[in-house]
Write a protein that holds these residues in place. Structure first.
Motif, PDB file in Angstrom:
ATOM      1  N   TRP A  88      29.931  41.536  27.640  1.00 39.84           N
ATOM      2  CA  TRP A  88      29.146  42.086  28.741  1.00 39.84           C
ATOM      3  C   TRP A  88      28.409  41.006  29.533  1.00 39.84           C
ATOM      4  CZ3 TRP A  88      29.008  46.627  31.201  1.00 39.84           C
ATOM      5  CH2 TRP A  88      29.785  47.663  30.645  1.00 39.84           C
ATOM      6  N   ILE A  89      28.077  39.888  28.899  1.00 39.62           N
ATOM      7  CA  ILE A  89      27.507  38.763  29.654  1.00 39.62           C
ATOM      8  C   ILE A  89      28.513  38.273  30.684  1.00 39.62           C
ATOM      9  CG2 ILE A  89      26.844  36.325  29.478  1.00 39.62           C
ATOM     10  CD1 ILE A  89      25.427  36.998  26.870  1.00 39.62           C
ATOM     11  N   GLU A  90      29.752  38.098  30.242  1.00 38.91           N
ATOM     12  CA  GLU A  90      30.805  37.647  31.154  1.00 38.91           C
ATOM     13  C   GLU A  90      31.091  38.704  32.218  1.00 38.91           C
ATOM     14  OE1 GLU A  90      34.162  36.023  33.110  1.00 38.91           O
ATOM     15  OE2 GLU A  90      32.346  35.212  32.169  1.00 38.91           O
ATOM     16  N   TYR A  91      31.071  39.982  31.826  1.00 40.84           N
ATOM     17  CA  TYR A  91      31.390  41.047  32.777  1.00 40.84           C
ATOM     18  C   TYR A  91      30.300  41.184  33.841  1.00 40.84           C
ATOM     19  CZ  TYR A  91      33.432  45.402  34.464  1.00 40.84           C
ATOM     20  OH  TYR A  91      34.030  46.359  35.236  1.00 40.84           O
ATOM     21  N   VAL A  92      29.038  41.066  33.436  1.00 34.06           N
ATOM     22  CA  VAL A  92      27.936  41.106  34.409  1.00 34.06           C
ATOM     23  C   VAL A  92      28.055  39.935  35.379  1.00 34.06           C
ATOM     24  CG1 VAL A  92      25.437  40.838  34.672  1.00 34.06           C
ATOM     25  CG2 VAL A  92      26.338  42.400  32.949  1.00 34.06           C
ATOM     26  N   ASN A  93      28.466  38.793  34.875  1.00 31.85           N
ATOM     27  CA  ASN A  93      28.698  37.646  35.743  1.00 31.85           C
ATOM     28  C   ASN A  93      29.761  37.972  36.796  1.00 31.85           C
ATOM     29  OD1 ASN A  93      28.662  34.785  36.536  1.00 31.85           O
ATOM     30  ND2 ASN A  93      30.640  34.662  35.512  1.00 31.85           N
ATOM     31  N   ARG A  94      30.820  38.647  36.378  1.00 30.75           N
ATOM     32  CA  ARG A  94      31.867  39.035  37.323  1.00 30.75           C
ATOM     33  C   ARG A  94      31.350  40.063  38.336  1.00 30.75           C
ATOM     34  NH1 ARG A  94      37.491  39.613  33.799  1.00 30.75           N
ATOM     35  NH2 ARG A  94      37.406  37.550  32.808  1.00 30.75           N
ATOM     36  N   LEU A  95      30.547  41.011  37.867  1.00 30.06           N
ATOM     37  CA  LEU A  95      29.992  42.016  38.780  1.00 30.06           C
ATOM     38  C   LEU A  95      29.097  41.360  39.833  1.00 30.06           C
ATOM     39  CD1 LEU A  95      29.082  44.946  36.339  1.00 30.06           C
ATOM     40  CD2 LEU A  95      31.023  44.807  37.923  1.00 30.06           C
ATOM     41  N   LEU A  96      28.306  40.379  39.399  1.00 32.95           N
ATOM     42  CA  LEU A  96      27.475  39.652  40.355  1.00 32.95           C
ATOM     43  C   LEU A  96      28.343  38.903  41.361  1.00 32.95           C
ATOM     44  CD1 LEU A  96      24.530  38.188  38.213  1.00 32.95           C
ATOM     45  CD2 LEU A  96      24.339  39.732  40.184  1.00 32.95           C
ATOM     46  N   GLY A  97      29.483  38.403  40.895  1.00 29.47           N
ATOM     47  CA  GLY A  97      30.412  37.742  41.805  1.00 29.47           C
ATOM     48  C   GLY A  97      30.938  38.690  42.860  1.00 29.47           C
ATOM     49  N   VAL A  98      31.280  39.909  42.454  1.00 31.82           N
ATOM     50  CA  VAL A  98      31.758  40.920  43.404  1.00 31.82           C
ATOM     51  C   VAL A  98      30.654  41.299  44.386  1.00 31.82           C
ATOM     52  CG1 VAL A  98      32.579  43.294  43.642  1.00 31.82           C
ATOM     53  CG2 VAL A  98      33.483  41.850  41.803  1.00 31.82           C
ATOM     54  N   LEU A  99      29.438  41.518  43.858  1.00 37.58           N
ATOM     55  CA  LEU A  99      28.307  41.858  44.717  1.00 37.58           C
ATOM     56  C   LEU A  99      28.044  40.741  45.730  1.00 37.58           C
ATOM     57  CD1 LEU A  99      25.897  43.636  45.487  1.00 37.58           C
ATOM     58  CD2 LEU A  99      24.592  42.528  43.655  1.00 37.58           C
ATOM     59  N   SER A 100      28.121  39.490  45.269  1.00 45.19           N
ATOM     60  CA  SER A 100      27.912  38.358  46.169  1.00 45.19           C
ATOM     61  C   SER A 100      28.947  38.358  47.289  1.00 45.19           C
ATOM     62  CB  SER A 100      28.003  37.043  45.387  1.00 45.19           C
ATOM     63  OG  SER A 100      27.031  36.985  44.370  1.00 45.19           O
ATOM     64  N   GLY A 101      30.205  38.609  46.926  1.00 44.07           N
ATOM     65  CA  GLY A 101      31.257  38.651  47.932  1.00 44.07           C
ATOM     66  C   GLY A 101      31.019  39.737  48.973  1.00 44.07           C
ATOM     67  N   LEU A 102      30.592  40.909  48.511  1.00 41.75           N
ATOM     68  CA  LEU A 102      30.315  42.017  49.437  1.00 41.75           C
ATOM     69  C   LEU A 102      29.150  41.685  50.367  1.00 41.75           C
ATOM     70  CD1 LEU A 102      30.741  45.060  47.007  1.00 41.75           C
ATOM     71  CD2 LEU A 102      32.313  44.330  48.821  1.00 41.75           C
ATOM     72  N   LEU A 103      28.126  41.050  49.815  1.00 44.57           N
ATOM     73  CA  LEU A 103      26.958  40.692  50.628  1.00 44.57           C
ATOM     74  C   LEU A 103      27.319  39.622  51.663  1.00 44.57           C
ATOM     75  CD1 LEU A 103      24.098  40.674  47.960  1.00 44.57           C
ATOM     76  CD2 LEU A 103      24.336  42.239  49.900  1.00 44.57           C
ATOM     77  N   VAL A 104      28.127  38.654  51.266  1.00 43.04           N
ATOM     78  CA  VAL A 104      28.549  37.622  52.221  1.00 43.04           C
ATOM     79  C   VAL A 104      29.408  38.247  53.320  1.00 43.04           C
ATOM     80  CG1 VAL A 104      29.900  35.516  52.526  1.00 43.04           C
ATOM     81  CG2 VAL A 104      28.385  35.738  50.547  1.00 43.04           C
ATOM     82  N   PHE A 105      30.282  39.194  52.935  1.00 44.60           N
ATOM     83  CA  PHE A 105      31.090  39.888  53.943  1.00 44.60           C
ATOM     84  C   PHE A 105      30.184  40.657  54.911  1.00 44.60           C
ATOM     85  CE2 PHE A 105      33.376  43.701  55.387  1.00 44.60           C
ATOM     86  CZ  PHE A 105      34.443  43.098  56.035  1.00 44.60           C
TER      87      PHE A 105
END
Length: 341
Positions: A88-105
């Motif tokens: 779940w540490i790794e998965y939360v990291n991935r979720l933050l990556g997705v959120l970051s991508g959406l925010l940059v878009f």
């Protein structure tokens, strides 16, 4: 006329709020990446983009097929071991990556309103989107290469470039609303520009050295195990000692930059950056000392990394601000010169 001006200001304020949120989330993503690295959770999800073949990872081993080690650990020679916390540490990291991508878009979409006023804001946002997209792909390669050290380093450096792109946009959109920096006001010298550039380059070098120390630490942990945490530092090779000694040079350059920012430039914005750098330098030294003398506690590693990235981000902002051709649009530069007349 007034209502039109208020509408423009409201649009700019909304864009700044979105941009600020995006930058904060990117920093959180870097922190999460440091936590993944410090806790050894990089292979908590052995596949990508799913995690153990699921979009929502399991919380216990019973939710996995009996032969999951053979299925997901083929590249790891069957050694993959399910650990709910690391997964779940790794998965939360991935979720933050997705959120970051959406925010940059979303930032890119919002930056369309600046195309006529200042195209650099739009293109800076586009650069951030391209970089974070490339870094998302690079994250998949980190998993595919089983946490190859060179891939992890590239992943971090690309994240720093994303931060730089967003900070460029932030400075560009914010400068006209802050104390306008005219040549007569700040008397920017070539030597100070060089000082900032050299400090950034040295800080980059120190971050790269830090990744090498982390690689050496991985080797030590592999030999000694987590039970021998107190002996980790004593078992490190030359990379650790070079990194520690080089920190004194970094400290000296930061002191020089802070003194110049506080006493020479007479800018409220730059004074705030100088004050922030003071606290960041102190905190960075403290976390480094904690790792060196207290067996490299897991909590200190990601904080140490995050502080280093925030520090170099502030250096980059200061460099942009003292170069009006980079921080101001043509219209804002014209107004700045009119103020001098």
């Amino acid at each position: 006329m007034t209502s039109s001006s208020n509408l423009i200001n409201h649009t700019e304020r909304r864009f700044q709020s979105l941009l600020s949120l995006t930058i904060v989330v990117i920093f959180l993503l870097i922190l999460a990446g440091g936590i993944v690295r410090g806790t050894g959770s990089g292979m908590g999800c052995p596949d990508w983009p799913k995690c153990f073949g699921q979009w929502i990872p399991p919380t216990e081993v019973s939710q996995l097929p009996p032969n999951y080690q053979q299925i997901y650990g083929a590249k790891l020679k069957g050694e993959v071991e399910f650990n709910a916390v690391k997964t779940w540490i790794e998965y939360v990291n991935r979720l933050l990556g997705v959120l970051s991508g959406l925010l940059v878009f979303a930032t890119v979409v919002s930056s369309f309103s600046f195309l006529r006023k200042d195209k650099a804001i739009f293109w800076g946002s586009v650069a951030a989107l391209l970089l974070i997209g490339a870094n998302g792909w690079l994250g998949s390669r980190v998993v595919a290469t089983e946490l190859a050290h060179y891939m992890i380093t590239l992943h971090l450096l690309l994240a720093i470039l994303v931060v730089f792109s967003l900070l460029f946009v932030y400075v560009r959109v914010s400068s006209p609303q802050r104390d306008i920096l005219t040549p007569k006001k700040i008397l920017v010298s070539r030597s100070f520009n060089k000082l900032l550039l050299v400090t950034m380059l040295l800080s980059f070098g120190q971050i790269l050295l830090g990744t090498q120390v982390r690689e050496a630490l991985d080797e030590v942990v592999g030999r000694l195990g987590y039970e021998q945490r107190a002996n980790w530092v004593d078992s490190l090779d030359w990379r650790f000692y070079v990194h520690r000694s080089f920190s004194l040079i970094i400290l000296a350059f930061h002191i020089a930059v802070i003194v110049r920012l506080r006493k020479a430039l007479h800018s409220v914005w730059l004074t705030q950056i100088a004050n922030a750098l003071i606290w960041l330098v102190v905190a960075e030294i403290a976390t480094g000392a904690i790792m060196g003398y207290f067996g490299v506690p897991a909590f200190a590693q990601p904080i140490h990394l995050l502080l280093a990235v925030v520090m170099i981000g502030f250096q980059f902002m200061a460099w942009l601000i003292v170069n009006p051709s980079l921080s101001l649009s043509k219209e804002a530069s014209r107004k700045a010169h009119l103020l001098e007349i």
